[in-house]
Enzyme design. Structure first.
Site, PDB file in Angstrom:
ATOM      1  N   ALA A  81       0.828  -1.215   0.000  1.00 54.07           N
ATOM      2  CA  ALA A  81       0.000   0.000   0.000  1.00 54.07           C
ATOM      3  C   ALA A  81       0.863   1.266   0.000  1.00 54.07           C
ATOM      4  O   ALA A  81       1.877   1.328  -0.696  1.00 54.07           O
ATOM      5  CB  ALA A  81      -0.961  -0.022   1.177  1.00 54.07           C
ATOM      6  N   SER A  82       0.495   2.233   0.822  1.00 52.95           N
ATOM      7  CA  SER A  82       1.172   3.533   0.772  1.00 52.95           C
ATOM      8  C   SER A  82       2.519   3.563   1.467  1.00 52.95           C
ATOM      9  O   SER A  82       3.182   4.603   1.474  1.00 52.95           O
ATOM     10  CB  SER A  82       0.255   4.613   1.347  1.00 52.95           C
ATOM     11  OG  SER A  82      -0.829   4.840   0.472  1.00 52.95           O
ATOM     12  N   VAL A  83       2.949   2.431   2.049  1.00 52.24           N
ATOM     13  CA  VAL A  83       4.305   2.386   2.604  1.00 52.24           C
ATOM     14  C   VAL A  83       5.323   2.649   1.495  1.00 52.24           C
ATOM     15  O   VAL A  83       6.417   3.160   1.743  1.00 52.24           O
ATOM     16  CB  VAL A  83       4.562   1.020   3.276  1.00 52.24           C
ATOM     17  CG1 VAL A  83       6.015   0.873   3.694  1.00 52.24           C
ATOM     18  CG2 VAL A  83       3.653   0.869   4.491  1.00 52.24           C
TER      19      VAL A  83
END
Length: 210
Positions: A81-83
């Protein structure tokens, strides 16, 4: 579905900051806190806590998949995801340090297919979510296709059909599209696929093999 990792980033340091707490009691206190926070039948977290280079706790809590009832494991492979955004940002800032990109340059400098409406958007605006480009997830028509695989070019084509939600630099509004565009800039500037670039310049030098 997982509970946001910021929950762990907030809870664990808060516990470790408590005083006095003998070192031998810390693992038990962590276990108590995390077991209470991540229920066995609810979205969970994979937790690794280190202090002074020593592993205090490495364990999975709750479920990795609520839909399938899969328990969380400490080595579970999760959707990044947004990591990924932090790696995109670091990679771009390193290119800026090397003089290979100008953070104040309009996006059209690096992506000639950018629409005229984006002429005022700089790389800094993309990095800070102040570009004015709307979040694709706000579009019901896009959400109907959210589980499909999209190429960056396909996402760009979709984004170009949407008006800006605000003028560049005037408002913060989180939008994943900003970092899709930054990844495309990375590929244009380096001539290397995004994944290969971050692997060679960040993951391998840092010993990140998982």
């Amino acid at each position: 579905m997982l509970l946001h990792p910021l929950a762990c980033l907030t809870l664990v340091p808060a516990l470790l900051a408590q005083a006095p707490l003998p070192p031998e009691r810390i693992p038990a206190e962590l276990e108590r806190l995390l077991s209470r926070t991540f229920k066995a039948d609810a979205p969970g977290a994979a937790v690794l806590v280190l202090r002074g280079g020593k592993v205090l706790l490495r364990k999975g809590y709750g479920l990795a998949s609520v839909e399938l009832g899969v328990p969380m494991a400490p080595d579970a492979v999760l959707h990044v995801a947004s990591v990924g955004k932090q790696f995109t940002a670091v990679a771009l800032l390193r290119l800026a340090e090397q003089g290979k990109v100008d953070l104040q340059a309009p996006i059209g400098t690096y992506l000639p297919d950018a629409p005229p409406a984006w002429s005022g958007i700089t790389l800094t605006h993309l990095l800070t979510h102040t570009s004015g480009i709307d979040n694709l997830w706000n579009d019901p028509a896009f959400r109907a296709h959210e589980r499909e695989d999209w190429t960056p070019d396909q996402l760009l084509a979709w984004m170009k059909t949407k008006p800006l939600a605000s003028a560049p630099g005037t408002r913060f509004a989180y939008a994943t599209a900003n970092y899709t565009l930054l990844a495309m800039v990375l590929e244009k500037v380096t001539g290397t696929p995004y994944a290969a670039h971050v692997d060679a310049t960040l993951f391998k030098p840092l010993g990140m093999t998982r």
